[in-house]
Design an enzyme around this catalytic site. Structure first.
Site, PDB file in Angstrom:
ATOM      1  N   HIS A  18      62.428  60.884  -3.574  1.00  0.00           N
ATOM      2  CA  HIS A  18      62.888  61.842  -4.162  1.00  0.00           C
ATOM      3  C   HIS A  18      62.749  62.819  -4.772  1.00  0.00           C
ATOM      4  O   HIS A  18      63.463  64.270  -4.503  1.00  0.00           O
ATOM      5  CB  HIS A  18      64.076  60.698  -5.547  1.00  0.00           C
ATOM      6  N   GLN A 343      51.414  63.530   6.041  1.00  0.00           N
ATOM      7  CA  GLN A 343      52.290  62.919   7.188  1.00  0.00           C
ATOM      8  C   GLN A 343      52.206  64.557   7.881  1.00  0.00           C
ATOM      9  O   GLN A 343      52.223  64.725   9.059  1.00  0.00           O
ATOM     10  CB  GLN A 343      53.130  62.431   6.652  1.00  0.00           C
ATOM     11  N   HIS A 358      59.656  54.565  10.281  1.00  0.00           N
ATOM     12  CA  HIS A 358      60.808  52.839   9.545  1.00  0.00           C
ATOM     13  C   HIS A 358      62.233  54.346   9.171  1.00  0.00           C
ATOM     14  O   HIS A 358      63.575  53.993   8.908  1.00  0.00           O
ATOM     15  CB  HIS A 358      60.168  52.334   8.015  1.00  0.00           C
ATOM     16  N   TRP A 361      64.213  58.741   5.063  1.00  0.00           N
ATOM     17  CA  TRP A 361      65.249  60.171   5.939  1.00  0.00           C
ATOM     18  C   TRP A 361      64.061  61.436   5.844  1.00  0.00           C
ATOM     19  O   TRP A 361      64.477  62.526   6.742  1.00  0.00           O
ATOM     20  CB  TRP A 361      66.303  60.250   4.663  1.00  0.00           C
ATOM     21  N   ASN A 362      62.955  60.998   4.845  1.00  0.00           N
ATOM     22  CA  ASN A 362      61.988  62.482   4.933  1.00  0.00           C
ATOM     23  C   ASN A 362      61.255  63.058   6.091  1.00  0.00           C
ATOM     24  O   ASN A 362      61.390  63.360   6.542  1.00  0.00           O
ATOM     25  CB  ASN A 362      61.338  62.109   3.875  1.00  0.00           C
ATOM     26  N   SER A 363      60.836  61.214   6.297  1.00  0.00           N
ATOM     27  CA  SER A 363      60.012  61.099   7.703  1.00  0.00           C
ATOM     28  C   SER A 363      60.629  61.732   9.199  1.00  0.00           C
ATOM     29  O   SER A 363      60.566  62.336   9.828  1.00  0.00           O
ATOM     30  CB  SER A 363      59.665  59.306   7.771  1.00  0.00           C
ATOM     31  N   GLN A 383      67.890  53.402   7.132  1.00  0.00           N
ATOM     32  CA  GLN A 383      66.982  53.740   8.006  1.00  0.00           C
ATOM     33  C   GLN A 383      67.756  53.067   9.403  1.00  0.00           C
ATOM     34  O   GLN A 383      67.389  53.907   9.988  1.00  0.00           O
ATOM     35  CB  GLN A 383      66.179  52.811   7.868  1.00  0.00           C
TER      36      GLN A 383
HETATM   37  C1  UDX Z   1      62.755  55.899   0.512  1.00  0.00           C
HETATM   38  C2  UDX Z   1      63.759  55.611   1.591  1.00  0.00           C
HETATM   39  O1  UDX Z   1      62.785  53.914   2.117  1.00  0.00           O
HETATM   40  C3  UDX Z   1      63.951  55.749   2.631  1.00  0.00           C
HETATM   41  O2  UDX Z   1      65.010  54.759   3.708  1.00  0.00           O
HETATM   42  C4  UDX Z   1      65.109  56.514   2.128  1.00  0.00           C
HETATM   43  O3  UDX Z   1      65.777  57.624   3.669  1.00  0.00           O
HETATM   44  C5  UDX Z   1      64.401  57.376   0.903  1.00  0.00           C
HETATM   45  O4  UDX Z   1      63.835  57.028   0.663  1.00  0.00           O
HETATM   46  P1  UDX Z   1      60.473  56.121   2.041  1.00  0.00           P
HETATM   47  O5  UDX Z   1      60.394  54.763   2.228  1.00  0.00           O
HETATM   48  O6  UDX Z   1      59.369  56.761   0.811  1.00  0.00           O
HETATM   49  O7  UDX Z   1      62.046  56.433   0.871  1.00  0.00           O
HETATM   50  O8  UDX Z   1      60.385  57.050   3.033  1.00  0.00           O
HETATM   51  P2  UDX Z   1      60.770  58.417   3.485  1.00  0.00           P
HETATM   52  O9  UDX Z   1      61.860  58.771   2.986  1.00  0.00           O
HETATM   53  O10 UDX Z   1      59.992  58.518   4.788  1.00  0.00           O
HETATM   54  O11 UDX Z   1      59.471  58.929   2.748  1.00  0.00           O
HETATM   55  C6  UDX Z   1      58.137  59.009   2.812  1.00  0.00           C
HETATM   56  C7  UDX Z   1      57.563  60.136   2.419  1.00  0.00           C
HETATM   57  O12 UDX Z   1      56.381  60.308   2.873  1.00  0.00           O
HETATM   58  C8  UDX Z   1      57.484  61.791   3.555  1.00  0.00           C
HETATM   59  O13 UDX Z   1      57.570  62.960   3.027  1.00  0.00           O
HETATM   60  C9  UDX Z   1      56.130  61.222   3.845  1.00  0.00           C
HETATM   61  O14 UDX Z   1      55.629  62.531   5.396  1.00  0.00           O
HETATM   62  C10 UDX Z   1      55.180  60.659   3.133  1.00  0.00           C
HETATM   63  N1  UDX Z   1      54.182  60.169   3.800  1.00  0.00           N
HETATM   64  C11 UDX Z   1      54.566  58.942   4.504  1.00  0.00           C
HETATM   65  C12 UDX Z   1      52.305  61.170   3.498  1.00  0.00           C
HETATM   66  O15 UDX Z   1      52.745  62.024   3.101  1.00  0.00           O
HETATM   67  N2  UDX Z   1      51.576  60.011   3.953  1.00  0.00           N
HETATM   68  C13 UDX Z   1      51.853  58.668   4.315  1.00  0.00           C
HETATM   69  O16 UDX Z   1      51.076  58.126   4.461  1.00  0.00           O
HETATM   70  C14 UDX Z   1      53.131  58.437   4.253  1.00  0.00           C
END
Ligand code: UDX
Length: 462
Positions: A18, A343, A358, A361-363, A383
């Site tokens: 968020h 990342q 996984h 949404w950010n990934s 996801q």
């Molecule tokens: C959560 C929910 O799990 C996801 O389904 C929803 O869409 C958003 O909220 P999260 O699981 O943390 O988020 O995944 P994601 O939305 O992909 O965000 C992870 C963030 O961490 C990304 O911005 C990624 O760049 C960052 N990250 C992850 C790093 O910077 N380094 C890492 O080693 C792993």
């Protein structure tokens, strides 16, 4: 009203998924001449300071949500956390709005309060003080549509579809969906009923506004149909993404990042497999061993993020997770295993070949912005839908198929990596598609791009 008179107040749920888009959104507003005040709990602010990554140009209002060392889902009470966040967050927002009111000489009154999901109380505060408010939806528009239909007459149909893996459901503006594509919170067996309740409360709150405003972290070309207004304007969305943080906003950068980049640079172009599952998910040791088998089988260099929290689970699972992965020695010969990395830097590196993700949404958006093809390995929440979009709509990757127990076997992971990395017609098509979406994402946030234009039009209107 001139843009420089705008003053936005932002509040986010304190998890990385968020905070990052909210920070990036604020940055875009600042570029357009808007003053931004960002309210953030102590724990999240401390993390930024620790990593030396407090973004410039922001006015931060830091408040205690009662969990200053961070919320731990294994040891802390979630309901207590939500109640305290609501009470202390509401007080902070109220004080901030009042202290910036027109009566206070020299201050710029708040013209809009923006909040991320799970914080419906923020809209209540804004309404009580006659300030316009907007929801910043940090998942795809497609997911918001499913929730809208779920709460507006389609709940039984969606639940029935969840229970029948062979059925498909057709909802306006969305591709045909099967149970494996639907948000996990819609499943009758979903153990997180309070999240579905919170989403409902959130959407009810937005719907009760005279002029409901929802910003979506997406862009017009990416979700053209899903972004269209629903039920003659009962729900309309403004796409302002992709809100992908640039390097200087990604906090928690590990001190090993330079070593990672150096290692990546020693590998051939497009050769590395990057594996990461976001900031929340914890995999079982069995699943991690299967991933290890898949990576060893692919015989390609890999970078794999296994967060330290994996060993912090309670009980048997935690004990199991403390054990070293099987085949550690072979793994270390082929790749790198790190607790965290930057990342975006990894995804932008020319040696990167594919991203086993996984599908948070950010990934997902980061894979699009960087033009990286994916092996979609979804678990829960939004996801599965994101995986569906990546594999079947944008066609930038393939999706793993779990076995009957819901686990994904090593051989399946290896096969999927090979399909994405292959130099055959399918592999090349996925890479071309990834590059096409990368260009469209970049165009959307340019000066004259759709997302920038959408945001400017909004600022002119309020
Ligand atoms: C959560 C929910 O799990 C996801 O389904 C929803 O869409 C958003 O909220 P999260 O699981 O943390 O988020 O995944 P994601 O939305 O992909 O965000 C992870 C963030 O961490 C990304 O911005 C990624 O760049 C960052 N990250 C992850 C790093 O910077 N380094 C890492 O080693 C792993």
């Amino acid at each position: 009203m001139a843009q420089t008179q705008h003053h936005f107040l932002l509040v986010t749920y304190p998890v990385q998924g968020h905070i990052n888009p909210a920070l990036e959104f604020s940055k875009r507003l600042i570029i357009l001449g808007v003053k931004v005040t960002f309210t953030i709990p102590v724990s999240a602010y401390r993390k930024m300071i620790k990593a030396g990554r407090v973004p410039e140009g922001f006015n931060f209002v830091v408040f205690s949500d009662g969990f200053d060392d961070g919320f731990n889902s294994n040891t802390n009470d979630h309901m207590l956390f939500m109640t305290q966040m609501k009470r202390r967050g509401s007080e902070t927002l109220k004080e901030t709005i009042l202290s910036n009111s027109a009566q206070n000489n020299g201050s710029t009154p708040i013209t809009c309060l923006v909040y991320t999901p799970l914080l419906p109380w923020a809209a209540e505060v804004a309404r009580g003080l006659n300030v316009p408010s907007a929801l910043l939806w940090i998942q795809p528009a497609s997911i918001l549509r499913v929730y809208y239909y779920y709460f507006n007459g389609y709940d039984k149909l969606i639940r029935d579809c969840c229970n029948e893996p062979s059925w498909s459901i057709e909802l306006p503006g969305l591709p045909s969906l099967k149970s494996r594509d639907l948000p996990s919170f819609c499943f009758p067996s979903n153990p997180y009923g309070f999240i579905l309740d919170a989403v409902k409360e959130q959407l009810d709150m937005v719907a009760s506004e005279e002029k409901p405003i929802i910003f979506v972290n997406s862009f017009d070309a990416l979700e053209e149909e899903a972004l269209k207004e629903i039920d003659d304007g009962k729900l309309s969305m403004i796409a302002i993404g992709p809100l992908v943080p640039r390097g200087d906003l990604v906090f928690e950068k590990s001190k090993d990042d330079d070593d990672i980049m150096e290692w990546m640079t020693t590998k051939p172009k497009g050769s590395i497999v990057y594996v990461a599952f976001g900031s929340l998910l914890v995999l079982t040791k069995k699943q991690k061993d299967a991933i290890a088998q898949g990576l060893l089988g692919s015989e390609r260099p890999f970078l794999w993020v296994i967060r330290d929290e994996d060993a912090n689970l309670k009980g048997e699972e935690g004990e199991e997770n403390k054990e070293k992965l099987s085949c550690m020695e072979e793994l270390e010969k082929l790749g790198l295993i790190v607790p965290w990395c930057s990342q975006l830097e990894v995804l932008s590196h020319p040696s990167l070949g594919c991203f086993v993700t996984h599908c948070g949404w950010n990934s997902t958006l980061e894979s699009i912005v960087c033009g990286v093809p994916v092996v979609a390995f979804p678990h829960w929440n939004d996801q599965p839908m994101n995986a569906k979009l990546l594999a079947d709509v944008w066609e930038t990757g393939v999706r793993v198929a779990p076995n009957e127990d819901g686990a994904v076997e090593g051989e399946e992971i290896r096969k999927c990596i090979e399909m994405v990395m292959a130099d055959d017609e399918k592999g090349i098509a996925m890479r071309n598609n990834a590059n096409k979406w990368k260009d469209l994402a970049s165009a959307a946030v340019k000066e004259t791009g759709s997302s920038n234009t959408n945001l400017k039009s909004f600022l002119e209107l309020i």
